[in-house]
Design an enzyme around this catalytic site. Structure first.
Site, PDB file in Angstrom:
ATOM      1  N   ASP A  21      30.558  42.453  37.363  1.00  0.00           N
ATOM      2  CA  ASP A  21      29.699  42.557  36.177  1.00  0.00           C
ATOM      3  C   ASP A  21      29.054  41.217  35.803  1.00  0.00           C
ATOM      4  O   ASP A  21      27.953  41.208  35.245  1.00  0.00           O
ATOM      5  CB  ASP A  21      30.479  43.141  34.984  1.00  0.00           C
ATOM      6  CG  ASP A  21      30.482  44.680  35.015  1.00  0.00           C
ATOM      7  OD1 ASP A  21      30.029  45.247  36.043  1.00  0.00           O
ATOM      8  OD2 ASP A  21      30.920  45.309  34.038  1.00  0.00           O
ATOM      9  N   LYS A  96      43.223  41.263  27.734  1.00  0.00           N
ATOM     10  CA  LYS A  96      44.064  41.930  26.760  1.00  0.00           C
ATOM     11  C   LYS A  96      45.374  42.341  27.418  1.00  0.00           C
ATOM     12  O   LYS A  96      45.364  42.539  28.638  1.00  0.00           O
ATOM     13  CB  LYS A  96      43.387  43.147  26.144  1.00  0.00           C
ATOM     14  CG  LYS A  96      42.674  44.105  27.096  1.00  0.00           C
ATOM     15  CD  LYS A  96      43.359  44.645  28.297  1.00  0.00           C
ATOM     16  CE  LYS A  96      44.555  45.542  28.085  1.00  0.00           C
ATOM     17  NZ  LYS A  96      45.109  46.069  29.346  1.00  0.00           N
TER      18      LYS A  96
HETATM   19  N1  LIG Z   1      40.023  44.911  30.474  1.00  0.00           N
HETATM   20  C1  LIG Z   1      40.556  45.880  31.185  1.00  0.00           C
HETATM   21  O1  LIG Z   1      40.020  46.988  31.282  1.00  0.00           O
HETATM   22  C2  LIG Z   1      41.817  45.621  31.929  1.00  0.00           C
HETATM   23  C3  LIG Z   1      42.204  46.495  32.942  1.00  0.00           C
HETATM   24  C4  LIG Z   1      43.333  46.193  33.663  1.00  0.00           C
HETATM   25  C5  LIG Z   1      44.073  45.069  33.346  1.00  0.00           C
HETATM   26  N2  LIG Z   1      43.692  44.255  32.331  1.00  0.00           N
HETATM   27  C6  LIG Z   1      44.490  43.067  31.981  1.00  0.00           C
HETATM   28  O2  LIG Z   1      44.219  42.056  32.948  1.00  0.00           O
HETATM   29  C7  LIG Z   1      45.410  41.338  33.283  1.00  0.00           C
HETATM   30  C8  LIG Z   1      45.598  41.427  34.797  1.00  0.00           C
HETATM   31  O3  LIG Z   1      45.750  42.792  35.172  1.00  0.00           O
HETATM   32  P1  LIG Z   1      45.505  43.275  36.699  1.00  0.00           P
HETATM   33  O4  LIG Z   1      45.758  44.727  36.691  1.00  0.00           O
HETATM   34  O5  LIG Z   1      44.234  42.764  37.210  1.00  0.00           O
HETATM   35  O6  LIG Z   1      46.744  42.547  37.418  1.00  0.00           O
HETATM   36  P2  LIG Z   1      46.905  42.183  38.934  1.00  0.00           P
HETATM   37  O7  LIG Z   1      46.045  43.034  39.806  1.00  0.00           O
HETATM   38  O8  LIG Z   1      48.367  42.147  39.204  1.00  0.00           O
HETATM   39  O9  LIG Z   1      46.311  40.706  39.015  1.00  0.00           O
HETATM   40  C9  LIG Z   1      46.886  39.642  38.312  1.00  0.00           C
HETATM   41  C10 LIG Z   1      46.629  38.348  39.068  1.00  0.00           C
HETATM   42  O10 LIG Z   1      47.286  37.297  38.371  1.00  0.00           O
HETATM   43  C11 LIG Z   1      47.742  36.317  39.280  1.00  0.00           C
HETATM   44  N3  LIG Z   1      49.136  35.974  38.965  1.00  0.00           N
HETATM   45  C12 LIG Z   1      49.564  34.776  38.500  1.00  0.00           C
HETATM   46  N4  LIG Z   1      50.891  34.752  38.359  1.00  0.00           N
HETATM   47  C13 LIG Z   1      51.331  35.962  38.732  1.00  0.00           C
HETATM   48  C14 LIG Z   1      52.633  36.537  38.828  1.00  0.00           C
HETATM   49  N5  LIG Z   1      53.742  35.848  38.501  1.00  0.00           N
HETATM   50  N6  LIG Z   1      52.733  37.803  39.265  1.00  0.00           N
HETATM   51  C15 LIG Z   1      51.631  38.498  39.595  1.00  0.00           C
HETATM   52  N7  LIG Z   1      50.377  38.006  39.543  1.00  0.00           N
HETATM   53  C16 LIG Z   1      50.227  36.738  39.118  1.00  0.00           C
HETATM   54  C17 LIG Z   1      47.606  36.905  40.672  1.00  0.00           C
HETATM   55  O11 LIG Z   1      46.545  36.239  41.332  1.00  0.00           O
HETATM   56  P3  LIG Z   1      46.812  34.966  42.288  1.00  0.00           P
HETATM   57  O12 LIG Z   1      48.246  35.008  42.720  1.00  0.00           O
HETATM   58  O13 LIG Z   1      45.867  35.189  43.426  1.00  0.00           O
HETATM   59  O14 LIG Z   1      46.505  33.768  41.490  1.00  0.00           O
HETATM   60  C18 LIG Z   1      47.219  38.353  40.460  1.00  0.00           C
HETATM   61  O15 LIG Z   1      46.308  38.822  41.416  1.00  0.00           O
HETATM   62  C19 LIG Z   1      46.520  41.960  32.448  1.00  0.00           C
HETATM   63  O16 LIG Z   1      46.765  41.193  31.302  1.00  0.00           O
HETATM   64  C20 LIG Z   1      45.988  43.325  32.052  1.00  0.00           C
HETATM   65  O17 LIG Z   1      46.463  43.814  30.815  1.00  0.00           O
HETATM   66  C21 LIG Z   1      42.572  44.501  31.645  1.00  0.00           C
END
Ligand SMILES: NC(=O)c1ccc[n+]([C@@H]2O[C@H](COP(=O)([O-])OP(=O)(O)OC[C@H]3O[C@@H](n4cnc5c(N)ncnc54)[C@H](OP(=O)(O)O)[C@@H]3O)[C@@H](O)[C@H]2O)c1
Length: 338
Positions: A21, A96
């Site tokens: 986006d 969030k």
């Molecule tokens: N706005 C929305 O519509 C929306 C939708 C879904 C999620 N979210 C929010 O966005 C955030 C991330 O969600 P997501 O679903 O994208 O999560 P995700 O796919 O698990 O991605 C999180 C990223 O954070 C990094 N990270 C750093 N420390 C970590 C750890 N200890 N364990 C796992 N990952 C770690 C990792 O990237 P690297 O290791 O490569 O650095 C990982 O790829 C959350 O707070 C969630 O509530 C928002």
């Protein structure tokens, strides 16, 4: 307007949607990506056209080209990562829920103030043109007085137990992941809740997998809201007023809403005119994140430290509600609940 140069911290699932986006927003550019792994950062940067890729978050926030850091790591780490960004002099848009608890959210806001930086929770719903238009129409009174709101959000989480969605140490919680949206919608449409009662079903690891909430809002308006990690919710939201009903078939990704007017004095729900289709003032950008991206750019350009669409007060209010709901359903996070 100057181009706002973005750095993404934590290139996971939602960061992909966000990066796609950014490319659709004028005056916004993705310049850098920071990951715990250089290979992941490079692959993401190549896919979304960012020039720089860093194998650590420290390097990302030190990049002088980056104006604002989008924090997309698991919510248990948001405070730590925001601190890193503020201490490096960056503005922050943080996913969030802003943090795990209101205490952590206050700490993050204090850090933003101390470093004189912009901070906004990435509550894109509050910047969404369809949601804003429904709220405008509701406030103008021409859709009647809202009396009851219902909103539900959930999906079956089928990732492994190590996924952040199921890992208690990373803030796993249907309330924090999904419930924050119905609570925000009710807040935007009805005002600040006077009370919320809740019940929930917990996993064997004490994660709230399903939560149902009932809220009381100003002027006696009521809301029922739910979040689920075990079932396919309709994602529907309805607001019943004394002159009709607003329906958002998918309030999480709306491209329109409907208003069905009812005849006053008709007990059998006779329609009072044609259904109205409500659309936003501007078309929805991409998956809907473009509006918060543009809003952050507008605020930074104007020297604002918070956005009028997602005020710190609003974020704290919803965080406080979630602290309260967690206490009622019996979910605690050892790192922040004392
Ligand atoms: N706005 C929305 O519509 C929306 C939708 C879904 C999620 N979210 C929010 O966005 C955030 C991330 O969600 P997501 O679903 O994208 O999560 P995700 O796919 O698990 O991605 C999180 C990223 O954070 C990094 N990270 C750093 N420390 C970590 C750890 N200890 N364990 C796992 N990952 C770690 C990792 O990237 P690297 O290791 O490569 O650095 C990982 O790829 C959350 O707070 C969630 O509530 C928002």
């Amino acid at each position: 307007m100057n181009v706002t140069r973005w750095g993404i911290l934590g290139p996971g699932r939602i960061a992909r949607t966000f990066a796609a986006d950014i490319a659709l927003v004028r005056d916004a550019e993705l310049v850098a990506v920071g990951s715990r792994s250089s290979a992941r950062a490079r692959a993401f940067a190549d896919e979304y056209g960012a020039e720089s890729a860093y194998g650590s978050y420290e390097e990302l926030v030190a990049d002088p080209r980056v104006d604002v850091v989008y924090i997309a790591s698991p919510h248990a780490l948001h405070l730590e990562h925001a601190r890193l960004a503020f201490e490096a002099g960056k503005h922050v848009l943080c996913e969030k829920p802003l943090t795990l608890s209101v205490a952590e959210a206050e700490e993050m806001m204090a850090l933003a103030a101390e470093h004189d930086r912009f901070l906004m929770e990435a509550m894109w719903t509050a910047c969404h043109p369809v949601i804003l238009e429904v709220r405008r129409r509701l406030r103008s009174g021409d859709l009647g007085t809202p009396r009851q709101l219902h909103a539900e959000l959930g999906f079956v989480v089928s990732y492994g137990p190590d996924d952040r969605l199921l890992d208690p140490a990373l803030g796993a919680s249907a309330l924090l992941d999904m419930g924050v949206y119905p609570l925000t919608l009710a807040h935007l449409m009805l005002g600040e809740a006077e009370s919320i009662v809740a019940t929930g079903s917990l996993s064997e690891h004490d994660i709230d997998l399903d939560v149902a909430m009932a809220g009381r809002y100003p002027n006696g308006a009521l809301a029922t809201m739910s979040a689920s990690m075990t079932s396919w919710s309709s994602r529907r939201a309805e607001i019943a007023t004394d002159t009709g009903r607003i329906v958002l078939e998918d309030f999480h990704h709306p491209d329109h809403a409907f208003f069905h007017p009812y005849a006053v004095g008709s007990n059998d729900g006779a329609a009072a005119g044609a259904t109205q289709r409500i659309v936003g003032e501007v078309p929805v950008i991409g998956r809907g994140f473009g509006h918060e991206i543009a809003e952050v750019g507008r605020c930074i350009e104007g020297g604002l430290k918070e956005s009028p669409f997602v005020t710190h007060h609003q974020t704290l209010t919803i965080m406080r509600q979630m602290d309260d709901v967690r206490a009622q359903v019996g979910v605690t996070f050892p790192t922040t609940d004392r």
